[in-house]
Design an enzyme around this catalytic site. Structure first.
Site, PDB file in Angstrom:
ATOM      1  N   SER A  62      51.052  33.605  47.537  1.00 38.17           N
ATOM      2  CA  SER A  62      49.621  33.946  47.021  1.00 38.17           C
ATOM      3  C   SER A  62      49.496  34.922  45.871  1.00 38.17           C
ATOM      4  O   SER A  62      48.434  35.151  45.683  1.00 38.17           O
ATOM      5  CB  SER A  62      48.841  34.777  48.414  1.00 38.17           C
ATOM      6  OG  SER A  62      48.634  33.640  49.459  1.00 38.17           O
ATOM      7  N   LYS A  65      47.433  33.655  43.043  1.00 40.22           N
ATOM      8  CA  LYS A  65      46.063  34.167  42.902  1.00 40.22           C
ATOM      9  C   LYS A  65      45.846  34.953  41.966  1.00 40.22           C
ATOM     10  O   LYS A  65      44.339  35.347  41.208  1.00 40.22           O
ATOM     11  CB  LYS A  65      45.288  34.677  44.067  1.00 40.22           C
ATOM     12  CG  LYS A  65      45.247  33.643  45.493  1.00 40.22           C
ATOM     13  CD  LYS A  65      44.588  34.351  46.647  1.00 40.22           C
ATOM     14  CE  LYS A  65      44.559  33.537  47.798  1.00 40.22           C
ATOM     15  NZ  LYS A  65      45.973  33.261  48.494  1.00 40.22           N
ATOM     16  N   SER A 122      43.505  38.195  50.438  1.00 45.48           N
ATOM     17  CA  SER A 122      44.285  37.078  50.125  1.00 45.48           C
ATOM     18  C   SER A 122      43.707  35.644  50.452  1.00 45.48           C
ATOM     19  O   SER A 122      44.447  34.792  50.897  1.00 45.48           O
ATOM     20  CB  SER A 122      45.937  37.044  50.503  1.00 45.48           C
ATOM     21  OG  SER A 122      46.453  36.130  49.756  1.00 45.48           O
TER      22      SER A 122
END
EC number: 3.4.16.4
Length: 386
Positions: A62, A65, A122
């Site tokens: 993640s 991102k 997230s």
């Protein structure tokens, strides 16, 4: 007999060189022992504080991102997107697995809440919804992510999705992640850090379905100065995190990848940041707007202006080894008027005694333009009457 002497000489050389090699290896402390890869740098200059397998291609999970957030904050900065704009959730976004805020098909949510959900929790579903909002499709947004990566100089990164869910062709490295974080902070500024430093908050607070967001980055509560940025975990990537922290004038960015657990990941990140803050310092050698030189141009209006720094100029150095300026040179980069305030028209090249060279953007403190024919006639007439 000759072979025997050669063997003895080789042994003597080996014994002589081994301590030197050991000393070189000891120059960098034994940190991030359980991380597959690690990288720590100073934010404003990019100076390396610590590195370990920093260019090895690994799965970023993640932390991906962060690149999407760069594009989101660029849109906010240029006015094509507002925090008050709304996003309608598609079936694709609502069907995302992993970390999520359980968006429903056709649900409408503000951009501000989507960004909070991405930064703090997230949320994969929120990231996909924003990708569709800005890119028209996830595929087009991913292309923008890869294009942005090339623009900012990433060398070992390729994205195939917006979330970091596992794909063998979706990879990055610790050095590239640090660079992404640097650009994200530059782009998002205080607005971004106000969100990423929030430990918990709510979205849909005034609705029947309020949702509690809790920050996946526990270090913001556990360590002085930490105010971002992004965690990551998949089975293939294992635990990883990009963290930024600021103490006094010094901001560091730390990345660790493929850690065995979040506990080890956080502990090793603390050690890296403590090392950086203990070993390095930053000094501002010129504040923004500092006068560097005078600029005189015939047939300009006015004829004289001051060349000033467009940004503050920091230097980073090991404590006790502060470098000194040995040479400064101004180079004009725009040769034609007009000059606007805050426009780059020149560069100041600074050489330090540690062989570091800094290039600083310069502008003028007042606007300058070409003298018009009317001004020339008026000046001539004044001279005649004098």
């Amino acid at each position: 007999m000759k072979k025997g002497w050669i063997a003895i000489l080789i042994c003597m050389l080996t014994l002589t060189l081994s301590p030197i090699k050991a000393e070189e290896e000891q120059e960098q402390p034994a940190l991030a022992n359980q991380a597959q890869s690690a990288y720590v740098m100073e934010y404003s200059t990019g100076q390396v504080v610590f590195k370990k397998n920093e260019t090895e291609k690994l799965y970023p999970a993640s932390m991906t991102k962060m690149m999407g957030l760069i594009l989101i904050f660029e849109a906010l900065n240029n006015g094509s997107l507002s925090m008050e704009d709304t996003v309608t959730v598609s079936e694709t976004a609502a069907s995302m697995g992993g970390s999520q805020i359980f968006l429903e098909v056709n649900e409408v949510m503000k951009v501000e809440d989507m960004i909070k959900s991405i930064c703090i929790a997230s949320a994969n579903d929120a990231m996909v919804a924003m990708a569709e909002k800005l890119g028209g499709s996830v595929e087009n947004f991913v292309k923008k992510m890869n294009d942005k990566g090339k623009e900012i100089g990433l060398e070992n990164t390729h994205f195939v999705n917006t979330t970091g869910l596992h794909d063998p062709e979706h990879y990055s490295c610790a050095k590239d992640m640090a660079r992404i974080a640097q650009v994200l902070i530059q782009t998002g500024g205080d607005q971004l850090l106000a969100i990423t430093s929030t430990y918990d908050t709510y979205i849909r607070e005034d609705s029947e379905k309020p949702f509690w967001l809790v920050n996946t980055n526990k270090l913001i509560k556990q360590m002085e100065g930490v105010d971002g940025l992004k965690t990551g975990f998949t089975q293939e990537a294992m635990s990883c995190i990009t963290v930024t922290a600021k103490r006094d004038n010094l901001r560091l960015i730390s990345v660790v990848m493929k850690e065995p657990s979040s506990q080890v990941r956080n502990a090793e990140t603390k050690q890296l940041l403590d090392y950086g803050f203990a070993m390095f310092d930053q000094k501002i050698i010129y504040e923004k707007g500092s006068v560097i030189d005078a600029l005189n141009i015939d047939l300009a209006k006015p004829e004289t202006a001051e060349l000033v720094t467009l940004n503050e100029v920091p230097i980073v150095f090991k404590i006790g080894e502060e470098p000194q300026i040995t040479e400064q040179k101004v180079v004009l980069t725009k040769n034609e008027l007009p000059y606007a305030v805050d426009e780059k028209i020149a560069e100041l090249v600074i050489t330090l005694d540690n062989q570091t060279t800094l290039t600083v953007d310069l502008g003028v403190n007042v606007p300058m333009e070409k003298v018009s024919y009317f001004d020339l006639f008026l000046n001539l007439w004044k001279q005649v009457l004098a």
